[in-house]
Every structure is written in C-alpha cells, then in structure tokens.
Design an enzyme around this catalytic site. Sequence first.
Site, short mmCIF file in Angstrom:
data_model
loop_
_atom_site.label_atom_id
_atom_site.label_comp_id
_atom_site.label_asym_id
_atom_site.label_seq_id
_atom_site.Cartn_x
_atom_site.Cartn_y
_atom_site.Cartn_z
CB CYS A 1 39.44 -32.43 -25.90
SG CYS A 1 40.41 -31.61 -27.18
CB ALA B 1 29.95 -16.55 -7.16
CG HIS B 2 33.10 -19.35 -11.44
ND1 HIS B 2 33.83 -19.61 -12.57
CD2 HIS B 2 31.94 -20.03 -11.59
CE1 HIS B 2 33.15 -20.43 -13.36
NE2 HIS B 2 32.01 -20.69 -12.79
#
Length: 345
Positions: free
Chosen positions: A288, A162-163
Amino acid sequence: MSGRVYLDYNATAPLRPEARDAMIGAMDLVGNPSSVHAEGRAAKALVERARTQVAGLVGAKPQEVVFCSGATEGARVLGAMGAVVEPTAHDCLWAHHGAGEVVAAGYANSETGVILEPEATESGWQVGGVSGTRLFLDVVQAAGRVPWSFPWSGAEMALLSAHKLGGPKGVGALIVKQGVDIPALQPGGGQEMGRRSGTENILGIAGFGAAAEAAARDLEAGAWDRVAEFRNILESLIAETAKETIFVGNSGPRLPNTACFATPGWKGETQVMQMDLAGFAISAGSACSSGKVRESRVLGAMGYGTDVARAAIRVSLGPDTTEDEVRRFAKAWCAAYEKHRARAA
C-alpha cells in the site's frame, strides 16, 4: 498455545541473542576506530573482528567487506556505474535500472523466495532475461539460509543486510571483489578503505558480525532443512482446503523458508489483517502506498495477472518457528478462507 506467532522473517528476523550480547559488549568501548590510541585500537579491533565474521559467512576475504547502513545504501554504487537490473529484483536495485555493463539481480527474491542462478555466457552473465559483462548480486535473503559463496558466484559485488540474519537494523555490507574499483558510497574522511566515509556504527557492526557467525553455524547444522519441512507442511495444509490457491515458485529452486501463495478473489491485504487479528504476523504480496493498493511488480514480471498479484501473501519462517506454530497458522488461515468463501457464495 497463547501469544503471537511471527512468520515474517523475510521482512526482518528477530534479534539473535549472540548479536544482542555483542552489541551490549560494544557499548563499553569509548574509542573511535580511526583513533590511534589504545581506546581507538580496541574499537578498530572490534570492527575488524566483525569484518572477518561477515566475510566468513559468504566465503569472502575480510578486505572485501565494506560496512554501510544497509543494502539500500550499498546498491547506490550501481547509480554511478550503470546497470541493467533483472525485472524481479528488489526496489533498492531497481531504483538504479538503466544502461551499463553491469547486470544486477536478486539471487533470492524476498517476496517469492525464488532463486535465480546467474548463467555464465561467452560475453559475461545472463540472469532473469537480462545480461551484462559484470555481475552484481543481492544476496540479502539468501545469505545464511542457503549455501552461497562469493568467490564461486562470479559476482564482482554483492549485498548483505544484518537484520535479515538476526542482527540489528541499520547496518549491512557491500562485498567488493579484491581488485575491483568502485566509486565511494559516501565521500568524506575515507573510512572503510575509502569506500564509505563516516565513523563506523560500532554497535551495529558488532551485532552484524555475531549474527553472521551464528547464521553460518545454523546453516552448517542443517537448521534450514527443518524449516523447509515446516514450509512444505504449511503449503500442503493450505492446498488441501483451498484447492484453487496458487503457490508461487514451488516448482523450482527457492528459499527453504518462504511460501508465497494467492487465492484469487481474496485480497492479500485483507488476509494480512485477518491473520494479524488472529495473532499471526505475515506480509502481503502487494504493498500500500499513499492509501492506494500497488500491485506486486515482482508477480507481474513473473507473468501473473492482477487477480493473483492482488491476492498474494507471503509467509516466511525461521529457525525458531515450530511445527505447532505452522499448523496453528494453517488452521487459522483455513478458517478465514472458509468464511471468505461463504461470503463470496
């Protein structure tokens, strides 16, 4: 001219107003979708409406949409089925790489924007140098940005989040072709047609549905064609100043919003920090982990060396990005590049 500029849509898109409104409305629903009383039926109706909205975005049938917490959870089904994963796929697929009849691939790469079209063969499917008799596609980055149809794709299963569409974080869907049996993502009470137990995330699902419907409208209206124009402007401005810069994937099909480029000798994470201080949110092509730089697995799989993998950054635009913002970013990046070149001289 002041204020920050967000250019990291491939990481997450800003919440759409339609999704926010849908979520606010869902807050007033008290019922559990599994309850048979009026309140429960109202909650169930909301879930089914959103299921239809999400299905409509990719041309699926509503009953083929299984709501879950996101693409990473949806990919867990591969662990039980056995899958060969193409080398540039997202980590949520790559975590389940092994042996099996399923070939799993990212349709559009989140880091580079490169689109991989699966090829039908006599024995099944081939994509990204791997093959299998059954096809599983991650379309998280592609859905709502480029035309894509679940029934036309030949895939038995597909992932949505969704995001990436402007919906809330923490909700997604596994699309499962009607008639295909899969192991349950989560055992328990039998929600989501027995495929993902647990009381449904009503707020998230409501926002997901509204965002999917709005994304479909944007795609139909040609909003991403304008985004592609701005992406091309950005790359042209960068290329004019930094002629040694390598643009990844720009010679083939890719997402309309994604620019992945590397200037050898200038670390990607350094560029990200400099642009952040200048007011622009972008991402590095390397990540990282525990304080150590990990080279991009994706770029390595594409054949790029360490110098490129460590220097890559990703700029990803959205329908709300303006040409002025793109030009301001290019100007800031080019100024930082000139300083980098002067220091390196």
